[in-house]
Design a protein around this motif. Structure first.
Motif, PDB file in Angstrom:
ATOM      1  N   ILE A  13      49.040  43.295  40.931  1.00  0.00           N
ATOM      2  CA  ILE A  13      47.991  42.720  41.767  1.00  0.00           C
ATOM      3  C   ILE A  13      48.370  42.851  43.235  1.00  0.00           C
ATOM      4  CG2 ILE A  13      46.653  40.648  42.287  1.00  0.00           C
ATOM      5  CD1 ILE A  13      47.450  39.686  39.443  1.00  0.00           C
ATOM      6  N   VAL A  14      47.441  43.352  44.026  1.00  0.00           N
ATOM      7  CA  VAL A  14      47.639  43.505  45.465  1.00  0.00           C
ATOM      8  C   VAL A  14      46.662  42.583  46.181  1.00  0.00           C
ATOM      9  CG1 VAL A  14      47.474  45.074  47.425  1.00  0.00           C
ATOM     10  CG2 VAL A  14      48.396  45.899  45.251  1.00  0.00           C
ATOM     11  N   LEU A  15      47.183  41.691  47.010  1.00  0.00           N
ATOM     12  CA  LEU A  15      46.349  40.809  47.815  1.00  0.00           C
ATOM     13  C   LEU A  15      46.212  41.413  49.203  1.00  0.00           C
ATOM     14  CD1 LEU A  15      47.747  37.325  46.751  1.00  0.00           C
ATOM     15  CD2 LEU A  15      45.954  38.709  45.686  1.00  0.00           C
ATOM     16  N   GLU A  16      44.984  41.730  49.587  1.00  0.00           N
ATOM     17  CA  GLU A  16      44.731  42.407  50.851  1.00  0.00           C
ATOM     18  C   GLU A  16      44.591  41.405  52.002  1.00  0.00           C
ATOM     19  OE1 GLU A  16      44.991  45.471  51.290  1.00  0.00           O
ATOM     20  OE2 GLU A  16      44.492  46.555  49.451  1.00  0.00           O
ATOM     21  N   GLY A  17      44.427  41.941  53.209  1.00  0.00           N
ATOM     22  CA  GLY A  17      44.224  41.099  54.381  1.00  0.00           C
ATOM     23  C   GLY A  17      45.518  40.488  54.888  1.00  0.00           C
ATOM     24  N   ARG A  18      45.436  39.251  55.382  1.00  0.00           N
ATOM     25  CA  ARG A  18      46.579  38.584  56.007  1.00  0.00           C
ATOM     26  C   ARG A  18      47.755  38.393  55.060  1.00  0.00           C
ATOM     27  NH1 ARG A  18      45.542  35.655  60.809  1.00  0.00           N
ATOM     28  NH2 ARG A  18      43.390  35.893  61.546  1.00  0.00           N
ATOM     29  N   ALA A  19      47.489  38.408  53.762  1.00  0.00           N
ATOM     30  CA  ALA A  19      48.582  38.254  52.799  1.00  0.00           C
ATOM     31  C   ALA A  19      49.603  39.372  52.921  1.00  0.00           C
ATOM     32  CB  ALA A  19      48.023  38.208  51.376  1.00  0.00           C
ATOM     33  N   GLU A  42      57.690  50.573  48.860  1.00  0.00           N
ATOM     34  CA  GLU A  42      56.669  49.884  48.064  1.00  0.00           C
ATOM     35  C   GLU A  42      55.438  50.756  47.858  1.00  0.00           C
ATOM     36  OE1 GLU A  42      57.623  45.288  49.373  1.00  0.00           O
ATOM     37  OE2 GLU A  42      56.572  46.639  50.744  1.00  0.00           O
ATOM     38  N   ARG A  43      55.085  51.532  48.875  1.00  0.00           N
ATOM     39  CA  ARG A  43      53.940  52.435  48.741  1.00  0.00           C
ATOM     40  C   ARG A  43      54.198  53.468  47.638  1.00  0.00           C
ATOM     41  NH1 ARG A  43      49.955  53.591  52.479  1.00  0.00           N
ATOM     42  NH2 ARG A  43      51.162  52.460  54.051  1.00  0.00           N
ATOM     43  N   ARG A  44      55.396  54.038  47.643  1.00  0.00           N
ATOM     44  CA  ARG A  44      55.739  55.018  46.605  1.00  0.00           C
ATOM     45  C   ARG A  44      55.752  54.372  45.227  1.00  0.00           C
ATOM     46  NH1 ARG A  44      59.509  56.669  50.611  1.00  0.00           N
ATOM     47  NH2 ARG A  44      61.154  55.500  49.542  1.00  0.00           N
ATOM     48  N   SER A  45      56.270  53.149  45.148  1.00  0.00           N
ATOM     49  CA  SER A  45      56.306  52.438  43.873  1.00  0.00           C
ATOM     50  C   SER A  45      54.901  52.200  43.337  1.00  0.00           C
ATOM     51  CB  SER A  45      57.034  51.100  44.046  1.00  0.00           C
ATOM     52  OG  SER A  45      56.925  50.310  42.883  1.00  0.00           O
ATOM     53  N   LEU A  46      53.991  51.802  44.218  1.00  0.00           N
ATOM     54  CA  LEU A  46      52.620  51.539  43.796  1.00  0.00           C
ATOM     55  C   LEU A  46      51.921  52.820  43.369  1.00  0.00           C
ATOM     56  CD1 LEU A  46      50.585  49.312  43.422  1.00  0.00           C
ATOM     57  CD2 LEU A  46      49.973  49.510  45.830  1.00  0.00           C
ATOM     58  N   GLN A  47      52.160  53.894  44.088  1.00  0.00           N
ATOM     59  CA  GLN A  47      51.555  55.172  43.722  1.00  0.00           C
ATOM     60  C   GLN A  47      52.085  55.671  42.381  1.00  0.00           C
ATOM     61  OE1 GLN A  47      52.321  57.493  47.242  1.00  0.00           O
ATOM     62  NE2 GLN A  47      50.538  56.674  48.326  1.00  0.00           N
ATOM     63  N   ARG A  48      53.376  55.420  42.110  1.00  0.00           N
ATOM     64  CA  ARG A  48      53.927  55.772  40.796  1.00  0.00           C
ATOM     65  C   ARG A  48      53.281  54.939  39.700  1.00  0.00           C
ATOM     66  NH1 ARG A  48      58.933  56.030  43.656  1.00  0.00           N
ATOM     67  NH2 ARG A  48      59.443  53.918  42.952  1.00  0.00           N
ATOM     68  N   SER A  49      53.042  53.664  39.988  1.00  0.00           N
ATOM     69  CA  SER A  49      52.385  52.793  39.009  1.00  0.00           C
ATOM     70  C   SER A  49      51.002  53.324  38.656  1.00  0.00           C
ATOM     71  CB  SER A  49      52.269  51.368  39.566  1.00  0.00           C
ATOM     72  OG  SER A  49      53.535  50.769  39.712  1.00  0.00           O
ATOM     73  N   LEU A  50      50.246  53.726  39.674  1.00  0.00           N
ATOM     74  CA  LEU A  50      48.917  54.276  39.434  1.00  0.00           C
ATOM     75  C   LEU A  50      48.995  55.570  38.627  1.00  0.00           C
ATOM     76  CD1 LEU A  50      47.258  53.698  42.925  1.00  0.00           C
ATOM     77  CD2 LEU A  50      46.579  52.620  40.774  1.00  0.00           C
ATOM     78  N   ALA A  51      49.955  56.420  38.975  1.00  0.00           N
ATOM     79  CA  ALA A  51      50.065  57.723  38.319  1.00  0.00           C
ATOM     80  C   ALA A  51      50.418  57.595  36.844  1.00  0.00           C
ATOM     81  CB  ALA A  51      51.104  58.579  39.037  1.00  0.00           C
ATOM     82  N   ARG A  52      51.214  56.589  36.490  1.00  0.00           N
ATOM     83  CA  ARG A  52      51.612  56.453  35.087  1.00  0.00           C
ATOM     84  C   ARG A  52      50.652  55.581  34.285  1.00  0.00           C
ATOM     85  NH1 ARG A  52      55.995  53.233  37.414  1.00  0.00           N
ATOM     86  NH2 ARG A  52      55.677  51.015  36.932  1.00  0.00           N
ATOM     87  N   GLY A  53      49.582  55.099  34.933  1.00  0.00           N
ATOM     88  CA  GLY A  53      48.541  54.396  34.200  1.00  0.00           C
ATOM     89  C   GLY A  53      48.638  52.888  34.201  1.00  0.00           C
ATOM     90  N   GLN A  54      49.566  52.305  34.970  1.00  0.00           N
ATOM     91  CA  GLN A  54      49.643  50.849  35.029  1.00  0.00           C
ATOM     92  C   GLN A  54      48.373  50.292  35.662  1.00  0.00           C
ATOM     93  OE1 GLN A  54      52.907  49.266  37.297  1.00  0.00           O
ATOM     94  NE2 GLN A  54      52.548  47.162  36.630  1.00  0.00           N
ATOM     95  N   LYS A  55      47.870  49.205  35.114  1.00  0.00           N
ATOM     96  CA  LYS A  55      46.656  48.584  35.645  1.00  0.00           C
ATOM     97  C   LYS A  55      46.964  47.916  36.981  1.00  0.00           C
ATOM     98  CE  LYS A  55      44.437  47.781  31.183  1.00  0.00           C
ATOM     99  NZ  LYS A  55      45.426  48.524  30.378  1.00  0.00           N
ATOM    100  N   VAL A  56      46.101  48.174  37.981  1.00  0.00           N
ATOM    101  CA  VAL A  56      46.282  47.627  39.326  1.00  0.00           C
ATOM    102  C   VAL A  56      44.968  46.981  39.759  1.00  0.00           C
ATOM    103  CG1 VAL A  56      46.795  48.137  41.742  1.00  0.00           C
ATOM    104  CG2 VAL A  56      48.014  49.370  39.920  1.00  0.00           C
ATOM    105  N   LEU A  57      45.056  45.743  40.231  1.00  0.00           N
ATOM    106  CA  LEU A  57      43.896  45.029  40.763  1.00  0.00           C
ATOM    107  C   LEU A  57      44.159  44.686  42.218  1.00  0.00           C
ATOM    108  CD1 LEU A  57      41.182  43.469  40.444  1.00  0.00           C
ATOM    109  CD2 LEU A  57      42.567  41.452  39.882  1.00  0.00           C
ATOM    110  N   ALA A  58      43.228  45.055  43.099  1.00  0.00           N
ATOM    111  CA  ALA A  58      43.297  44.663  44.506  1.00  0.00           C
ATOM    112  C   ALA A  58      42.231  43.606  44.769  1.00  0.00           C
ATOM    113  CB  ALA A  58      43.087  45.870  45.413  1.00  0.00           C
ATOM    114  N   VAL A  59      42.559  42.634  45.632  1.00  0.00           N
ATOM    115  CA  VAL A  59      41.661  41.521  45.935  1.00  0.00           C
ATOM    116  C   VAL A  59      41.415  41.496  47.437  1.00  0.00           C
ATOM    117  CG1 VAL A  59      41.280  39.036  45.733  1.00  0.00           C
ATOM    118  CG2 VAL A  59      42.677  40.223  44.017  1.00  0.00           C
ATOM    119  N   GLN A  60      40.144  41.485  47.846  1.00  0.00           N
ATOM    120  CA  GLN A  60      39.827  41.477  49.271  1.00  0.00           C
ATOM    121  C   GLN A  60      38.686  40.518  49.577  1.00  0.00           C
ATOM    122  OE1 GLN A  60      38.448  45.550  50.139  1.00  0.00           O
ATOM    123  NE2 GLN A  60      36.334  44.832  50.074  1.00  0.00           N
ATOM    124  N   GLY A  61      38.695  40.022  50.821  1.00  0.00           N
ATOM    125  CA  GLY A  61      37.568  39.253  51.335  1.00  0.00           C
ATOM    126  C   GLY A  61      36.752  40.059  52.314  1.00  0.00           C
ATOM    127  N   ALA A  62      37.302  41.209  52.748  1.00  0.00           N
ATOM    128  CA  ALA A  62      36.628  42.129  53.661  1.00  0.00           C
ATOM    129  C   ALA A  62      37.310  43.478  53.532  1.00  0.00           C
ATOM    130  CB  ALA A  62      36.702  41.632  55.100  1.00  0.00           C
TER     131      ALA A  62
END
Length: 203
Positions: A13-19, A42-62
């Motif tokens: 889970i990625v919390l966007e904005g000020r978080a 961390e960017r490389r780690s997240l991109q690897r997660s996406l590439a191997r199929g791990q579920k990723v949820l991002a949360v935003q208010g804007a």
């Protein structure tokens, strides 16, 4: 402590904005910004997660959030530079754009879907919209939830869990949840969902 990236039952889970702002205490009553998530590691780690199929949820208010910082609040100019949009009279403005860590095609598709659904919702009800995108990306494992004017930095861990279960319901019921936290300044207490995830999902 506010969750920045949470790994809950296999859902990242990625919390966007000020978080995404990382603060460290400089003195008893003084905090300084030391980093903006994600670091290159961390960017490389997240991109690897996406590439191997791990579920990723991002949360935003804007789709993007502008934050004003006093010059003396910035501990690392190099960390702020990629996000800096304006500097004037001792105040620096940084822009935090949601999904700037994801492939541009995914980010564009997600924000276009959200904006389309927001327009439809506002035309029909005039109220605040909550939108959950379909699964995106080559592996169909990234979703973005948008809630108008949501202060993501104030979400409680329980609310984050509910959002993840809404987006990816099946893996959640039989595994333990683990959260990674990052420091934030005092005066930003955790919050609750306040009923905000009860909005109907727009597809």
């Amino acid at each position: 402590m506010t969750p920045d990236i949470a790994d809950a039952s296999g859902v990242r889970i990625v919390l966007e904005g000020r978080a995404r702002l990382r603060w460290a205490r400089a003195e008893a009553s003084r905090w300084r910004l030391v980093e903006i998530w994600p670091s290159e590691r961390e960017r490389r780690s997240l991109q690897r997660s996406l590439a191997r199929g791990q579920k990723v949820l991002a949360v935003q208010g804007a789709a993007a959030v502008d934050v004003d910082l006093l010059d003396e609040e910035i501990a690392d100019e190099h960390a702020v530079a990629p996000y800096l949009t304006q500097r004037d009279r001792g105040v620096a403005t940084v822009r935090l754009t949601a999904l700037d860590w994801a492939p541009e095609s995914i980010s564009r598709e997600a924000q276009q879907f959200i904006e389309q659904q927001r327009r439809l919702h506002q035309a029909a009800t005039g109220g605040r919209a909550a939108v959950l995108t379909p699964a995106l990306g080559r592996r169909r494992n990234l979703r973005l939830v948008h809630i108008d004017s949501l202060d993501v930095d104030r979400l409680s861990s329980a609310c984050v869990q509910q959002l993840a279960e809404l987006a990816f319901p099946h893996p959640f019921h039989h595994r333990r949840r683990r959260y990674e936290h990052v420091p934030r300044r005092e005066g930003h207490p955790g919050g609750s969902c306040d009923g905000r995830i009860d909005h109907r999902e727009h597809r």
